[in-house]
Design a protein around this motif. Structure first.
Motif, PDB file in Angstrom:
ATOM      1  N   LEU A  46     -32.303  45.063  31.402  1.00  0.00           N
ATOM      2  CA  LEU A  46     -32.303  45.103  32.771  1.00  0.00           C
ATOM      3  C   LEU A  46     -31.939  46.580  33.239  1.00  0.00           C
ATOM      4  O   LEU A  46     -30.778  46.943  33.021  1.00  0.00           O
ATOM      5  N   ASP A  47     -32.865  47.213  33.472  1.00  0.00           N
ATOM      6  CA  ASP A  47     -32.517  48.679  34.029  1.00  0.00           C
ATOM      7  C   ASP A  47     -33.219  49.167  35.380  1.00  0.00           C
ATOM      8  O   ASP A  47     -33.037  50.180  35.769  1.00  0.00           O
ATOM      9  N   ARG A  48     -34.047  48.148  35.850  1.00  0.00           N
ATOM     10  CA  ARG A  48     -34.576  48.462  37.438  1.00  0.00           C
ATOM     11  C   ARG A  48     -33.607  48.592  38.377  1.00  0.00           C
ATOM     12  O   ARG A  48     -32.926  47.405  38.601  1.00  0.00           O
ATOM     13  N   LEU A  49     -33.292  49.409  39.040  1.00  0.00           N
ATOM     14  CA  LEU A  49     -32.315  49.691  39.998  1.00  0.00           C
ATOM     15  C   LEU A  49     -32.519  48.694  41.403  1.00  0.00           C
ATOM     16  O   LEU A  49     -31.669  48.302  41.908  1.00  0.00           O
ATOM     17  N   SER A  50     -33.632  48.248  41.557  1.00  0.00           N
ATOM     18  CA  SER A  50     -34.014  47.371  42.736  1.00  0.00           C
ATOM     19  C   SER A  50     -33.429  46.086  42.327  1.00  0.00           C
ATOM     20  O   SER A  50     -32.931  45.530  43.226  1.00  0.00           O
ATOM     21  N   VAL A  51     -33.581  45.536  41.112  1.00  0.00           N
ATOM     22  CA  VAL A  51     -33.181  44.287  40.815  1.00  0.00           C
ATOM     23  C   VAL A  51     -31.399  44.463  40.754  1.00  0.00           C
ATOM     24  O   VAL A  51     -30.738  43.457  41.158  1.00  0.00           O
ATOM     25  N   LEU A  52     -30.962  45.602  40.271  1.00  0.00           N
ATOM     26  CA  LEU A  52     -29.517  45.689  39.974  1.00  0.00           C
ATOM     27  C   LEU A  52     -28.922  45.829  41.457  1.00  0.00           C
ATOM     28  O   LEU A  52     -27.899  45.172  41.855  1.00  0.00           O
ATOM     29  N   SER A  53     -29.461  46.452  42.355  1.00  0.00           N
ATOM     30  CA  SER A  53     -28.864  46.602  43.647  1.00  0.00           C
ATOM     31  C   SER A  53     -29.025  45.199  44.495  1.00  0.00           C
ATOM     32  O   SER A  53     -27.919  44.916  45.151  1.00  0.00           O
ATOM     33  N   ALA A  54     -30.194  44.459  44.143  1.00  0.00           N
ATOM     34  CA  ALA A  54     -29.911  42.859  44.719  1.00  0.00           C
ATOM     35  C   ALA A  54     -28.953  42.268  44.061  1.00  0.00           C
ATOM     36  O   ALA A  54     -28.160  41.525  44.847  1.00  0.00           O
ATOM     37  N   ALA A 263     -40.010  52.985  45.664  1.00  0.00           N
ATOM     38  CA  ALA A 263     -40.367  52.197  44.122  1.00  0.00           C
ATOM     39  C   ALA A 263     -39.141  51.156  44.157  1.00  0.00           C
ATOM     40  O   ALA A 263     -39.298  50.111  43.815  1.00  0.00           O
ATOM     41  N   ARG A 264     -37.981  51.704  44.339  1.00  0.00           N
ATOM     42  CA  ARG A 264     -36.784  50.960  44.047  1.00  0.00           C
ATOM     43  C   ARG A 264     -36.449  49.778  45.169  1.00  0.00           C
ATOM     44  O   ARG A 264     -35.883  48.753  45.090  1.00  0.00           O
ATOM     45  N   ASN A 265     -37.313  50.206  46.454  1.00  0.00           N
ATOM     46  CA  ASN A 265     -37.331  49.020  47.356  1.00  0.00           C
ATOM     47  C   ASN A 265     -38.526  47.900  47.243  1.00  0.00           C
ATOM     48  O   ASN A 265     -38.919  47.300  48.031  1.00  0.00           O
ATOM     49  N   ASP A 266     -39.132  48.188  45.947  1.00  0.00           N
ATOM     50  CA  ASP A 266     -40.476  47.336  45.603  1.00  0.00           C
ATOM     51  C   ASP A 266     -41.640  47.480  46.604  1.00  0.00           C
ATOM     52  O   ASP A 266     -42.302  46.376  46.785  1.00  0.00           O
ATOM     53  N   ALA A 309     -43.204  54.748  38.412  1.00  0.00           N
ATOM     54  CA  ALA A 309     -43.899  53.654  37.646  1.00  0.00           C
ATOM     55  C   ALA A 309     -42.953  52.675  36.930  1.00  0.00           C
ATOM     56  O   ALA A 309     -42.980  51.491  36.969  1.00  0.00           O
ATOM     57  N   MET A 310     -41.829  53.496  36.344  1.00  0.00           N
ATOM     58  CA  MET A 310     -40.957  52.570  35.805  1.00  0.00           C
ATOM     59  C   MET A 310     -40.111  51.765  36.648  1.00  0.00           C
ATOM     60  O   MET A 310     -39.680  50.516  36.393  1.00  0.00           O
ATOM     61  N   GLU A 311     -39.840  52.352  37.944  1.00  0.00           N
ATOM     62  CA  GLU A 311     -38.977  51.421  38.948  1.00  0.00           C
ATOM     63  C   GLU A 311     -39.616  50.279  39.249  1.00  0.00           C
ATOM     64  O   GLU A 311     -39.282  49.357  39.691  1.00  0.00           O
ATOM     65  N   LEU A 312     -41.198  50.390  39.204  1.00  0.00           N
ATOM     66  CA  LEU A 312     -41.985  49.263  39.559  1.00  0.00           C
ATOM     67  C   LEU A 312     -42.296  48.485  38.524  1.00  0.00           C
ATOM     68  O   LEU A 312     -43.131  47.395  38.743  1.00  0.00           O
ATOM     69  N   GLY A 313     -41.794  48.587  37.383  1.00  0.00           N
ATOM     70  CA  GLY A 313     -42.423  47.845  36.411  1.00  0.00           C
ATOM     71  C   GLY A 313     -43.515  48.049  35.438  1.00  0.00           C
ATOM     72  O   GLY A 313     -44.071  47.382  34.651  1.00  0.00           O
ATOM     73  N   ASP A 314     -44.070  49.365  35.779  1.00  0.00           N
ATOM     74  CA  ASP A 314     -45.399  49.534  35.354  1.00  0.00           C
ATOM     75  C   ASP A 314     -45.260  50.269  33.909  1.00  0.00           C
ATOM     76  O   ASP A 314     -45.655  51.628  34.058  1.00  0.00           O
ATOM     77  N   VAL A 315     -44.867  49.643  33.187  1.00  0.00           N
ATOM     78  CA  VAL A 315     -44.661  50.713  31.920  1.00  0.00           C
ATOM     79  C   VAL A 315     -45.614  51.155  31.213  1.00  0.00           C
ATOM     80  O   VAL A 315     -45.451  52.303  30.758  1.00  0.00           O
ATOM     81  N   GLN A 316     -46.719  50.513  31.232  1.00  0.00           N
ATOM     82  CA  GLN A 316     -47.741  51.093  30.480  1.00  0.00           C
ATOM     83  C   GLN A 316     -48.309  52.466  31.074  1.00  0.00           C
ATOM     84  O   GLN A 316     -48.685  53.421  30.491  1.00  0.00           O
ATOM     85  N   GLN A 317     -48.393  52.516  32.537  1.00  0.00           N
ATOM     86  CA  GLN A 317     -48.640  53.664  33.117  1.00  0.00           C
ATOM     87  C   GLN A 317     -47.603  54.691  32.971  1.00  0.00           C
ATOM     88  O   GLN A 317     -48.233  55.782  32.724  1.00  0.00           O
TER      89      GLN A 317
END
Length: 405
Positions: A46-54, A263-266, A309-317
């Protein structure tokens, strides 16, 4: 107490301190118990700051508590033994808050406007070379001198000096954010926006608005940072009819900060909108540049496309864009930040050897920046804890230098 815990272990530690079950916390963030269990046990990254903030909000702790910030700032040859505590004393000087005369105790001539400019140029150059200890220690002396200069000036000279003081506060906020000192960075941003308004310079005011947005980002206040980006853009847009390169750069970098907030706010559509307008602004500028230390241009826009892209989970992009982006002409700070984002994407795709090489390369360029960044510490600790067998000599050495296990 939690310094050597993994991110998942830290979440579990705070959850247990609150006396809450996995069911309760998972429900508060709209996830399953199985998901939270895997996070806490290290079976899911888990490294997405949006989820960590929640999660931080659900646990009633700060985002910094979950990601183990701030870290102790190491003494370096550039910093000496005067780091964040000394800068904190400067920023929290009661005489500044109460409006008392802060220059009465000084018995020397104030710095000239030219001297302020040269010193400020040197400090921002130090930041962009990721010499954080050097910058912090020099700001301890520079900010009071800049305040003194403002207090002895009048008219246009006072407005110019106020602008330079504002940019010094912005630098303080920027480097403190890098060090995980979110609350102190907010203090510096607040001081800076006050000085910026006294300068009556829209470019400086716009630059300090970006500083406030970055401070909001560091505390997990993503929706507020998006709103501020919109307000800053509205403030600057009347000046964009015939803008200079500096104004374009300040406007564009403000949008990039907003893209990260969105992005961090989804908020995918707003992130894309900010990036698209920033790209058009970079095209209008016509090149990569560094006006008012913005490092703005097409390359920086590309870097932010990878980060969002990483914050939004778009790893391939992120993998499609990141490794191919030529950052050789960018500032050291920007190059290293991009390298950590590429390492994050590679690690998520289970390409750990390539990810480790990215972090090691970044460390060669800017050891201080890698030492203090959440991503590098999180990646290295995750690799060490989940390694089958003993970690490689390179990985163990890196973990030792970052002081993670």
């Amino acid at each position: 107490m939690t310094t050597q815990l993994t991110l998942g272990e830290r979440i579990a530690w705070y959850r247990q301190r609150r006396g809450l079950t996995q069911e309760v916390i998972a429900g508060r963030v709209g996830r399953t118990v199985d998901w939270l269990s895997k996070i806490e046990n290290g079976r899911m990254d888990l490294d997405r700051l949006s989820v960590l903030s929640a999660l931080a909000e659900a646990l009633d702790v700060s985002l910094a508590d979950l990601i183990d910030e701030p870290r102790l700032m190491e003494w370096t040859e550039g910093s000496g033994q005067q780091t964040v505590p000394a800068l904190r004393s400067v920023l929290m000087d009661y005489r500044h808050v109460t409006g008392m005369n802060i220059g009465t105790e000084r018995d020397h001539e104030p710095m000239s406007l030219d001297s302020l400019k040269y010193a400020l140029d040197d400090l921002w150059d130090g930041y962009q070379r990721a010499k954080f200890g050097y910058v912090v220690s020099r700001l301890v002396d520079f900010i009071p001198e800049a305040r003194y200069s403002v207090s002895t000036q009048s008219g246009d000279a006072r407005r110019t000096a106020s602008g330079r003081l504002a940019l010094a506060y912005q630098l303080a906020a920027t480097v403190l954010t890098k060090l995980g000192e979110a609350d102190l960075a907010w203090n510096a941003s607040n001081r800076g926006i006050e000085a910026a308004h006294q300068s009556e310079n829209p470019v400086v005011i716009g630059s300090l608005m970006r500083s406030v947005a970055h401070s909001l980002l560091s505390t997990g206040s993503y929706a507020e940072a998006v709103n501020l980006t919109n307000h800053a853009a509205e403030f600057l847009e009347p000046h964009l009819v015939k803008p200079g390169a500096t104004l374009l750069s300040v406007y564009g970098t403000g949008l990039l900060a907003g893209s990260m907030a969105a992005a961090r706010n989804d908020d995918r559509s707003t992130a894309r909108e900010f990036l698209d307008v920033a790209e058009r602004t970079a095209t209008r500028l016509g090149r990569d540049a560094n006006y008012l230390w913005t490092a703005f241009g097409p390359t920086n826009v590309g870097m932010h496309r990878v980060s969002t892209a990483m914050e939004l989970g778009d790893v391939q992009q992120a993998l499609n864009l990141g490794p191919a982006l030529d950052t050789s002409g960018a500032t050291t700070e920007r190059r290293v930040r991009h390298a950590l984002e590429v390492a994050r994407a590679l690690s998520t795709a289970n390409r750990r050897e390539e990810a480790l090489a990215e972090v090691l390369g970044a460390e060669q360029l800017a050891p201080e920046q890698v030492r203090y960044h959440f991503l590098s510490r999180h990646l290295v600790q995750t690799w060490v804890r989940t390694q089958k067998g003993k970690p490689s000599h390179q990985l163990k050495g890196l973990a030792d230098r970052l002081r993670v296990t």
